[in-house]
Design a protein around this motif. Structure first.
Motif, PDB file in Angstrom:
ATOM      1  N   GLY A  58     -63.744  58.519 110.685  1.00 19.93           N
ATOM      2  CA  GLY A  58     -64.283  58.878 109.383  1.00 19.93           C
ATOM      3  C   GLY A  58     -64.549  57.679 108.483  1.00 19.93           C
ATOM      4  O   GLY A  58     -65.113  57.836 107.395  1.00 19.93           O
ATOM      5  N   GLU A  60     -66.674  55.331 108.884  1.00 23.61           N
ATOM      6  CA  GLU A  60     -68.104  55.048 108.747  1.00 23.61           C
ATOM      7  C   GLU A  60     -68.744  55.907 107.657  1.00 23.61           C
ATOM      8  O   GLU A  60     -69.660  55.462 106.965  1.00 23.61           O
ATOM      9  N   GLU A  61     -68.215  57.122 107.506  1.00 24.94           N
ATOM     10  CA  GLU A  61     -68.718  57.956 106.405  1.00 24.94           C
ATOM     11  C   GLU A  61     -68.438  57.285 105.070  1.00 24.94           C
ATOM     12  O   GLU A  61     -69.263  57.289 104.159  1.00 24.94           O
ATOM     13  N   GLN A  62     -67.239  56.723 104.948  1.00 20.45           N
ATOM     14  CA  GLN A  62     -66.868  56.069 103.698  1.00 20.45           C
ATOM     15  C   GLN A  62     -67.768  54.873 103.429  1.00 20.45           C
ATOM     16  O   GLN A  62     -68.179  54.639 102.292  1.00 20.45           O
ATOM     17  N   LYS A  64     -70.826  54.509 104.401  1.00 20.94           N
ATOM     18  CA  LYS A  64     -72.133  55.020 103.987  1.00 20.94           C
ATOM     19  C   LYS A  64     -72.088  55.531 102.540  1.00 20.94           C
ATOM     20  O   LYS A  64     -72.993  55.296 101.742  1.00 20.94           O
TER      21      LYS A  64
END
Lengths: 190, 190
Positions: A58, A60-62, A64
């Motif tokens: 998760g 990578e979501e942060q 982005k």
DNA sequence: TCCTTGATGTGACTGAGTAACATCAAGGTA
DNA sequence: TACCTTGATGTTACTCAGTCACATCAAGGA
């Protein structure tokens, strides 16, 4: 495709945190984690590139999210204000219910050098996302780098306090506080 | 004890850099590095805790040097001046003759994610040393953190320029330049 | 009925890293 | 001279992370 239990990825994460916390990171093998979920070792590696990464899903979501938040700031915002808004927005994704799980996760990460190393890498990745997004806003490179470091450090410190007794349980409040503290500290650099 | 060739440690480092550069980090096994030096795999691991670490030998000396340099700064020095002096002092350990070897080493490190991760960890370690030493000088924690990040980032940028064509070959000059640039950039944070 | 798709399993493999135990020269001591 | 300690090394065998080629099998559409 209901042949297998659903949410394999999430169940692997939960099993990993539980087993690492219980028996230690080194003493727990990937095969054990997989078996605990009723799945094979290969399946683990189809979901995560390596054993450490299961604890950092998760991220990578942060990255982005931070990038997008910086890009969405009003043109009149200063680099500090831009970064601060992005950090607070990220903090909002961690409501009080996530505090205990986050603390457990952090305890595991802190327990082993390999995991602390990966954690440092992820932290650098967050700072890099902020820096890159600022540069795309035409912020000078040096300023962008400093603002990114400040934001990433404030976020980390906010997490530290969040997990400590005696602080607020609202991470956005803590994020604003640490951001302001660092903002004031800038004047003391000399 | 002259039964074996001396300087085993240094020869392992040289062999590793050479083989990694030639055949790639992954494609080179620890056994190959050891064999290239006429030694066994076990001996490699007696000198370095893991395969990556052979490329980061000597980092701990730098950490100690930064810490001592900060501690040795005059009491009247501001946090920025203190950090800047320490960074320039470290830069002085890299005379122009070390430029080419450093560049080759960096090319290898940049070529593989595992090595970039270890590099980020080492970078964080330098910043941590600066921060800790500043705190021992009674610099407030927030200011110490920011000054440490600034110093570590300036040092890294100085290394980047050192390896690039069109810049000075004296790293201390580049370090001073980047430190001053970041110092000025502080005022642009808003 | 046939075919594609996607998530999974199996088995064999490479290489990092560890551990127990053996070796052997240097250099001192009896 | 004979003995002993020390330190760096070698040998062998092992565990486990991570990869690869190939097989399986249910869902869902043509």
């Amino acid at each position: 495709m209901a042949r297998w239990e659903p949410n394999t990825r999430l169940r692997l994460i939960d099993a990993a945190v539980e087993l690492f916390a219980e028996n230690g990171y080194e003493a727990t093998t990937v095969a054990q984690i997989a078996a605990h979920v009723g799945v094979s070792k290969m399946t683990f590696f189809r979901h995560f590139p390596d054993k450490r990464e299961v604890l950092f899903a998760g991220q990578e979501e942060q990255v982005k999210m931070l990038h997008d938040a910086v890009a969405a700031a009003p043109a009149s915002a200063t680099p500090f204000e831009t970064v601060a808004a992005a950090v607070v927005e990220l903090a909002a994704y961690f409501p009080p219910e996530r505090r205990e799980p986050s603390a457990r996760l952090h305890a595991v990460v802190a327990s082993h050098e390999d995991l602390r190393e990966r954690s440092a890498f992820k932290h650098a990745r967050l700072a890099q996302a902020l820096e890159q997004a600022l540069i795309e806003r035409a912020v000078p490179a040096a300023t962008a780098g400093l603002a990114a470091d400040l934001g990433a450090r404030a976020l980390r410190e906010a997490f530290v306090r969040w997990r400590s007794p005696g602080y607020a349980t609202d991470l956005t409040v803590l994020a604003r506080e640490t951001l302001d503290e660092f903002h004031e500290a800038v004047d003391l650099l000399g």
